[in-house]
Design a protein around this motif. Structure first.
Motif, mmCIF file in Angstrom:
data_model
loop_
_atom_site.group_PDB
_atom_site.id
_atom_site.type_symbol
_atom_site.label_atom_id
_atom_site.label_comp_id
_atom_site.label_asym_id
_atom_site.label_seq_id
_atom_site.Cartn_x
_atom_site.Cartn_y
_atom_site.Cartn_z
ATOM 1 N N MET A 78 50.558 25.436 87.766
ATOM 2 C CA MET A 78 50.732 25.638 86.329
ATOM 3 C C MET A 78 49.388 25.798 85.635
ATOM 4 O O MET A 78 48.567 24.883 85.618
ATOM 5 C CB MET A 78 51.485 24.454 85.731
ATOM 6 N N ILE A 79 49.197 26.965 85.060
ATOM 7 C CA ILE A 79 47.990 27.193 84.276
ATOM 8 C C ILE A 79 48.228 26.627 82.878
ATOM 9 O O ILE A 79 49.296 26.836 82.304
ATOM 10 C CB ILE A 79 47.696 28.700 84.199
ATOM 11 N N THR A 80 47.271 25.909 82.363
ATOM 12 C CA THR A 80 47.440 25.350 81.021
ATOM 13 C C THR A 80 46.078 25.152 80.381
ATOM 14 O O THR A 80 45.068 25.066 81.072
ATOM 15 C CB THR A 80 48.181 23.988 81.068
ATOM 16 N N HIS A 81 46.045 25.138 79.036
ATOM 17 C CA HIS A 81 44.787 24.705 78.443
ATOM 18 C C HIS A 81 44.950 23.373 77.718
ATOM 19 O O HIS A 81 44.071 22.941 76.992
ATOM 20 C CB HIS A 81 44.146 25.802 77.582
ATOM 21 N N TYR A 82 46.102 22.724 77.960
ATOM 22 C CA TYR A 82 46.300 21.384 77.417
ATOM 23 C C TYR A 82 45.928 20.339 78.467
ATOM 24 O O TYR A 82 46.552 20.260 79.511
ATOM 25 C CB TYR A 82 47.752 21.176 77.011
ATOM 26 N N MET A 83 44.910 19.531 78.162
ATOM 27 C CA MET A 83 44.450 18.524 79.124
ATOM 28 C C MET A 83 45.548 17.509 79.430
ATOM 29 O O MET A 83 45.657 17.024 80.545
ATOM 30 C CB MET A 83 43.220 17.786 78.597
ATOM 31 N N GLU A 84 46.383 17.179 78.413
ATOM 32 C CA GLU A 84 47.445 16.175 78.638
ATOM 33 C C GLU A 84 48.444 16.700 79.651
ATOM 34 O O GLU A 84 49.024 15.935 80.425
ATOM 35 C CB GLU A 84 48.201 15.864 77.339
ATOM 36 N N GLU A 85 48.681 18.024 79.636
ATOM 37 C CA GLU A 85 49.615 18.593 80.609
ATOM 38 C C GLU A 85 49.025 18.530 82.009
ATOM 39 O O GLU A 85 49.723 18.274 82.985
ATOM 40 C CB GLU A 85 49.948 20.042 80.237
ATOM 41 N N ALA A 86 47.732 18.745 82.107
ATOM 42 C CA ALA A 86 47.080 18.678 83.416
ATOM 43 C C ALA A 86 47.151 17.263 83.979
ATOM 44 O O ALA A 86 47.230 17.071 85.193
ATOM 45 C CB ALA A 86 45.626 19.142 83.299
ATOM 46 N N ALA A 87 47.129 16.265 83.079
ATOM 47 C CA ALA A 87 47.199 14.874 83.540
ATOM 48 C C ALA A 87 48.535 14.573 84.213
ATOM 49 O O ALA A 87 48.643 13.637 84.999
ATOM 50 C CB ALA A 87 46.975 13.916 82.365
ATOM 51 N N ALA A 88 49.563 15.391 83.929
ATOM 52 C CA ALA A 88 50.885 15.181 84.544
ATOM 53 C C ALA A 88 50.942 15.740 85.968
ATOM 54 O O ALA A 88 51.876 15.459 86.713
ATOM 55 C CB ALA A 88 51.963 15.846 83.693
ATOM 56 N N ALA A 89 49.944 16.540 86.348
ATOM 57 C CA ALA A 89 49.948 17.155 87.681
ATOM 58 C C ALA A 89 49.403 16.193 88.734
ATOM 59 O O ALA A 89 48.889 15.124 88.411
ATOM 60 C CB ALA A 89 49.111 18.432 87.652
ATOM 61 N N LYS A 90 49.557 16.563 90.007
ATOM 62 C CA LYS A 90 48.998 15.729 91.081
ATOM 63 C C LYS A 90 47.578 16.168 91.403
ATOM 64 O O LYS A 90 46.798 15.427 91.975
ATOM 65 C CB LYS A 90 49.828 15.889 92.355
ATOM 66 N N ARG A 91 47.294 17.427 91.083
ATOM 67 C CA ARG A 91 45.999 18.001 91.449
ATOM 68 C C ARG A 91 45.562 18.945 90.337
ATOM 69 O O ARG A 91 46.397 19.643 89.765
ATOM 70 C CB ARG A 91 46.195 18.768 92.773
ATOM 71 N N VAL A 92 44.267 18.908 90.041
ATOM 72 C CA VAL A 92 43.734 19.786 89.001
ATOM 73 C C VAL A 92 42.663 20.682 89.613
ATOM 74 O O VAL A 92 41.778 20.207 90.327
ATOM 75 C CB VAL A 92 43.116 18.967 87.841
ATOM 76 N N VAL A 93 42.782 21.984 89.363
ATOM 77 C CA VAL A 93 41.768 22.931 89.810
ATOM 78 C C VAL A 93 41.148 23.552 88.560
ATOM 79 O O VAL A 93 41.866 24.025 87.679
ATOM 80 C CB VAL A 93 42.401 24.027 90.703
ATOM 81 N N VAL A 94 39.836 23.503 88.469
ATOM 82 C CA VAL A 94 39.152 24.104 87.325
ATOM 83 C C VAL A 94 38.507 25.412 87.779
ATOM 84 O O VAL A 94 37.758 25.440 88.759
ATOM 85 C CB VAL A 94 38.057 23.171 86.765
ATOM 86 N N ILE A 95 38.840 26.488 87.074
ATOM 87 C CA ILE A 95 38.214 27.781 87.349
ATOM 88 C C ILE A 95 37.277 28.086 86.189
ATOM 89 O O ILE A 95 37.652 27.936 85.025
ATOM 90 C CB ILE A 95 39.268 28.901 87.491
ATOM 91 N N ASP A 96 36.046 28.458 86.506
ATOM 92 C CA ASP A 96 35.142 28.904 85.452
ATOM 93 C C ASP A 96 34.267 30.030 85.977
ATOM 94 O O ASP A 96 33.839 30.015 87.122
ATOM 95 C CB ASP A 96 34.277 27.747 84.937
ATOM 96 N N LYS A 97 34.028 31.007 85.115
ATOM 97 C CA LYS A 97 33.238 32.177 85.480
ATOM 98 C C LYS A 97 33.687 32.735 86.821
ATOM 99 O O LYS A 97 32.890 33.015 87.706
ATOM 100 C CB LYS A 97 31.748 31.825 85.491
ATOM 101 N N ASN A 98 35.005 32.815 86.983
ATOM 102 C CA ASN A 98 35.628 33.481 88.135
ATOM 103 C C ASN A 98 35.509 32.736 89.454
ATOM 104 O O ASN A 98 35.810 33.283 90.510
ATOM 105 C CB ASN A 98 35.077 34.912 88.311
ATOM 106 N N LYS A 99 35.072 31.475 89.377
ATOM 107 C CA LYS A 99 34.956 30.667 90.588
ATOM 108 C C LYS A 99 35.673 29.332 90.408
ATOM 109 O O LYS A 99 35.830 28.855 89.288
ATOM 110 C CB LYS A 99 33.484 30.356 90.888
#
Ligand SMILES: Nc1ncnc2c1ncn2[C@@H]1O[C@H](COP(=O)(O)OP(=O)(O)O)[C@@H](O)[C@H]1O
Ligand SMILES: [Mg+2]
Length: 284
Positions: free
Chosen positions: A203-224
């Protein structure tokens, strides 16, 4: 082997001029490596233009790698003969619920995608009943989708994907256009699919609270890929988050402020529930 293996994935958008000649190219993904495991619930974070939507589209062969490979249950997205199989296994839900509605009646809308992928119609009837109740939209089957709220429309879109019996659902900012109630309903629905049906969620999101509901968070920045871990691990690394233009969840910030003000709170609070239970222990 993961459910989805992304290996050295690089993608360039090719910009063509009016004569269809290549004018330039834009690198949208740069050497991404990621293994998505069966049962994962991954939130993908990143500021605008970082490559998230492009990444989502690589996972079910809407876009194909410029370099590198994406394997879905061992099937290479470049292998055209496997495209249908890949799309049955990796369903997509997009941001705008209105763009995803194709029929005038909810049940027809849910059946549309799966029918196109060759699910027989008697089997379809059974699946539509099942998935509409999974997303809490069974009473609306004979209604017009146009009168539904944004959150209800998104749940219909999720049902349409579920009817294909996918192993994985990719959602690209599914709550961005919803009100708070619609947002909460979608996060609850998606969490339930992961928890109770074992469906892998990206799930792509820009809400940090929604990311907290996930088991794993992946951060993509500048295409990496810049960070990959549990929400607690990723939110503990303020420095990387800031560099990627992101913030911690509001409740994490509040917990930090309370701690600075003298309340003996532990570190790593990322949900409201955690803060409440932490405050309760302090009180007693
Ligand atoms: N159709 C397109 N043609 C050319 N460049 C594009 C296209 N779509 C996206 N891009 C570019 O690719 C990069 C990544 O975009 P995108 O995947 O949409 O990022 P995000 O979803 O994180 O906002 C950006 O630089 C964007 O401008
Ligand atoms: Mg996007």
């Amino acid at each position: 082997m993961g459910l989805i293996d992304v290996k050295n994935l690089t993608f360039d958008y090719i910009i063509r001029d009016e004569n269809d000649q290549i004018e330039s190219s834009v690198r949208a993904l740069d050497d991404i490596n990621l293994e998505v495991n069966a049962g994962d619930f991954i939130a993908v974070l990143g500021r605008n233009g970082s490559g998230k939507s492009t990444f989502a589209k690589m996972l079910n062969a809407i876009l194909l790698p410029t370099f590198g490979d994406v394997l879905v249950i061992g099937m290479n997205t470049k292998d055209e003969s496997r495209m249908l199989d890949i799309r049955k296994n990796v369903g997509m839900v997009f941001q705008n619920p209105d763009n995803q509605i194709v029929a005038n009646v909810v049940e027809e809308d849910i059946a549309f995608g799966p029918e196109n992928l060759g699910v027989p119609s008697d089997e379809m009837r059974r699946r539509v009943d099942e998935v509409s109740s999974t997303v809490g939209m069974k009473e609306y089957l004979l209604k017009s989708p146009n009168n539904l709220s944004g959150g209800q429309k998104q749940r219909v879109a999720i049902a349409g994907v579920l009817a294909m019996k996918p192993k994985c659902i990719v959602l690209d900012e599914p709550t961005a256009m919803l009100d708070p109630i619609g947002r909460r309903d979608i996060i609850e629905t998606v969490s339930k699919l992961n928890r109770e049906e074992g469906i892998t969620i990206i799930m792509i999101t820009h809400y940090m609270e929604e990311a907290a509901a996930a088991k794993r968070v992946v951060v993509i920045d500048k295409n990496k890929v810049r960070a990959d871990g549990t929400p607690r691990e990723v939110f503990a690394d303020y420095k990387t988050l800031r560099e990627c233009g992101l913030d911690v969840p509001q409740v994490t910030e509040l917990a930090g402020l309370l701690k600075n003000a003298g309340l003996p709170l532990r570190d790593g609070i990322i949900t409201i529930e955690e803060l409440i239970s932490e405050l309760k222990t302090r009180k007693s």
